[in-house]
Enzyme design. Structure first.
Site, PDB file in Angstrom:
ATOM      1  CG  HIS B  60      -3.174   2.050   6.708  1.00 52.66           C
ATOM      2  ND1 HIS B  60      -3.104   2.588   7.981  1.00 52.66           N
ATOM      3  CD2 HIS B  60      -3.498   3.099   5.897  1.00 52.66           C
ATOM      4  CE1 HIS B  60      -3.389   3.879   7.942  1.00 52.66           C
ATOM      5  NE2 HIS B  60      -3.619   4.219   6.674  1.00 52.66           N
ATOM      6  CG  HIS B  62      -2.657   5.245   3.111  1.00 46.52           C
ATOM      7  ND1 HIS B  62      -3.975   5.378   3.477  1.00 46.52           N
ATOM      8  CD2 HIS B  62      -2.668   4.847   1.809  1.00 46.52           C
ATOM      9  CE1 HIS B  62      -4.753   5.082   2.444  1.00 46.52           C
ATOM     10  NE2 HIS B  62      -3.978   4.743   1.420  1.00 46.52           N
ATOM     11  CG  ASP B  64      -0.877   9.275   6.913  1.00 46.75           C
ATOM     12  OD1 ASP B  64      -0.957   8.280   6.166  1.00 46.75           O
ATOM     13  OD2 ASP B  64      -1.881   9.796   7.443  1.00 46.75           O
ATOM     14  CG  HIS B 140      -8.224   3.511   5.590  1.00 39.11           C
ATOM     15  ND1 HIS B 140      -8.945   4.676   5.554  1.00 39.11           N
ATOM     16  CD2 HIS B 140      -6.921   3.870   5.368  1.00 39.11           C
ATOM     17  CE1 HIS B 140      -8.127   5.692   5.325  1.00 39.11           C
ATOM     18  NE2 HIS B 140      -6.891   5.238   5.195  1.00 39.11           N
ATOM     19  CG  HIS B 268      -5.580   9.917  11.438  1.00 41.33           C
ATOM     20  ND1 HIS B 268      -6.318  10.253  10.327  1.00 41.33           N
ATOM     21  CD2 HIS B 268      -4.426   9.427  10.965  1.00 41.33           C
ATOM     22  CE1 HIS B 268      -5.641   9.927   9.238  1.00 41.33           C
ATOM     23  NE2 HIS B 268      -4.483   9.434   9.592  1.00 41.33           N
TER      24      HIS B 268
END
Lengths: 302, 302
Positions: B60, B62, B64, B140, B268
């Site tokens: 995805h 994001h 990070d 998410h 994570h």
């Protein structure tokens, strides 16, 4: 004024070297200059408080000067930042950051102001009571600016003995420090130069990376206390420097000499050379006040 | 099959911890999974050859999980890459990378193929003679996929003693390994099961990050040898996990147990906890085959 080099190597982040980023502490500001990948880790490593950074200056949009910025902006949000953040950089920087934030559906919770630069002439892009920042147009493969950070002329320093001698009331001190003469109750004029000393010379720092050898920048940076000038290559790679619009150590030294700067700091080294000492050796043939930037190194100049 | 964790901490890169990225070595492929800021340095640190990476899977958008990708793509160019590079990730990834390259006026000199994902159902996104990769739709805050890597069923293993006993010519070995029976010159049928052993069970690995607790993914990952499942929080932060659409260690363990996986690897982690051991302790209350990911750690499963 204190300069901390977070990264000063060309091209890519490596295990032990970082791409361009530095922090300039000047008159209570912490200016971040360029933001290669890994800059936020370097900030942590060198104990620089994220909350003190309110202005970020980006020279150009090559990855080794810019790819750490999206992550830093996101981290500011995660740290609960509320203060506004100002970003100065080439046109396009707003579109890039905005798109990345949009794709992550993660807008900032603090005001993010972009000051997009397009002028090919030097312009003042930041000014407050004590400091100005102006662009230094550079000659690189994409639109690129260096940045000239200048303390403003300070107030004159009171000659305490003289003001006591003339029995001048404290209420006049501020206008004396601004350079005014004083007229006593008797009508006598006391010239300011009898009451004050010259203020300390304002300090100035010029950041010039990335750029081909470019004598046009000499008048702009004339007499600065400190010049950081890129030296990606040595003279043996002059052709490559020309082709890629970078400079050699000798060319950087020529600029420093012509501009009569106080000190030259070299950086943006290609990793093709086994040691960075060779850059200093080459530059010292032309100009003797040469220092080498290195990741984590600090320089103070006042 | 060998998994190397390059980074497995949530949110931001820090001095000693890296955001998500891992390398899966499977049947001569080196698949890169996610690419947080600093991934290229982690690749160097762990001696993984850049030239072996031809497929990058991004869960995805994001930061990070993604902000290391623009720099890696640029570095491939600087290293003179000519081989094509395939990138699998959410719709928008092509626009982002293309814009960043355009702003730097630095297109790649190798073919860069984007495979943009939009399906909310699992789909096969890579397949060759030995391996398939399919998406695992996750839950998410933005569109997110996990990835299921599966070796294909291997050929049956020859029973050397049996083929010697029946004096079968080598020319037949390939069809025997494919499971066919053999008819001798005398017309006698020799069933394949007398000539072969079952092949080793194909290995499978499921990467699930980031996601809220999501029992819908259980059927997809049923019986995999190894499941990497995010555990950003502990049960004490269940509300926060729910709000941010992340999982707790216990929830990850529930998924592992329901899916009867061989091994669960947690990762994570939020950096709010003093030690990552607490994640294992919590997960082990539900499922006993738990390991902790950590930056630089490798796992082999065959």
């Amino acid at each position: 004024m204190k300069l901390t080099i977070l990264g000063c190597y060309a091209a890519t982040p490596r295990t032990l070297t970082n791409p361009t980023s530095q922090v300039l502490e000047i008159k209570n500001h912490m200016f971040l200059i360029d933001c290669g990948e890994g800059t936020q880790v370097q900030l942590r490593r060198h104990g620089i408080k994220f909350s003190r950074i309110n202005h970020i200056f980006i020279s150009h949009l090559h990855g080794d000067h810019f790819f750490g910025l999206p992550g830093l902006i996101s981290t500011f949000r995660l740290l609960g930042r509320e203060k506004e953040l100002n970003i100065y950089g080439p046109k396009g920087i707003k579109e890039a950051i905005t798109l990345l934030l949009k794709l992550g559906d993660s807008w900032t919770n603090y005001p993010l102001h972009f000051h997009e630069l397009t002028s090919v002439d030097s312009e003042v892009i930041f000014e407050d009571a004590k400091v100005t920042v102006q662009t230094i147009p550079l000659d690189h493969r994409v639109y690129t600016n260096g940045f000239l950070f200048r303390e403003k002329e300070r107030e004159r320093t009171l000659n305490i003995e003289a003001v006591r001698f003339y029995e001048i009331d404290k209420a006049y001190f501020n206008i004396i420090k601004k350079g005014k003469d004083i007229v006593t109750e008797m009508g006598e004029i006391i010239p300011n130069k009898e009451l004050t000393f010259d203020p300390p010379k304002p300090t100035s720092y010029a950041f010039c990376s990335d750029t081909a050898y470019n004598p046009h920048l000499v008048p702009l940076i004339k007499g600065v206390d400190c010049l950081y000038h890129e030296a990606t290559f040595l003279e043996s790679e002059t052709d490559l420097a020309k082709k890629t619009k970078h400079s050699t150590a000798k060319q950087a030294a020529k600029i420093a000499k012509e501009a009569s700067v106080g000190k030259l700091i070299l950086g943006h080294y290609s990793t093709r050379y086994a040691s960075i000492e060779v850059f200093k050796e080459e530059a010292c043939q032309v100009f003797d006040q040469v220092e080498l930037a290195d990741d984590g190194k600090s320089f103070e100049f006042n």
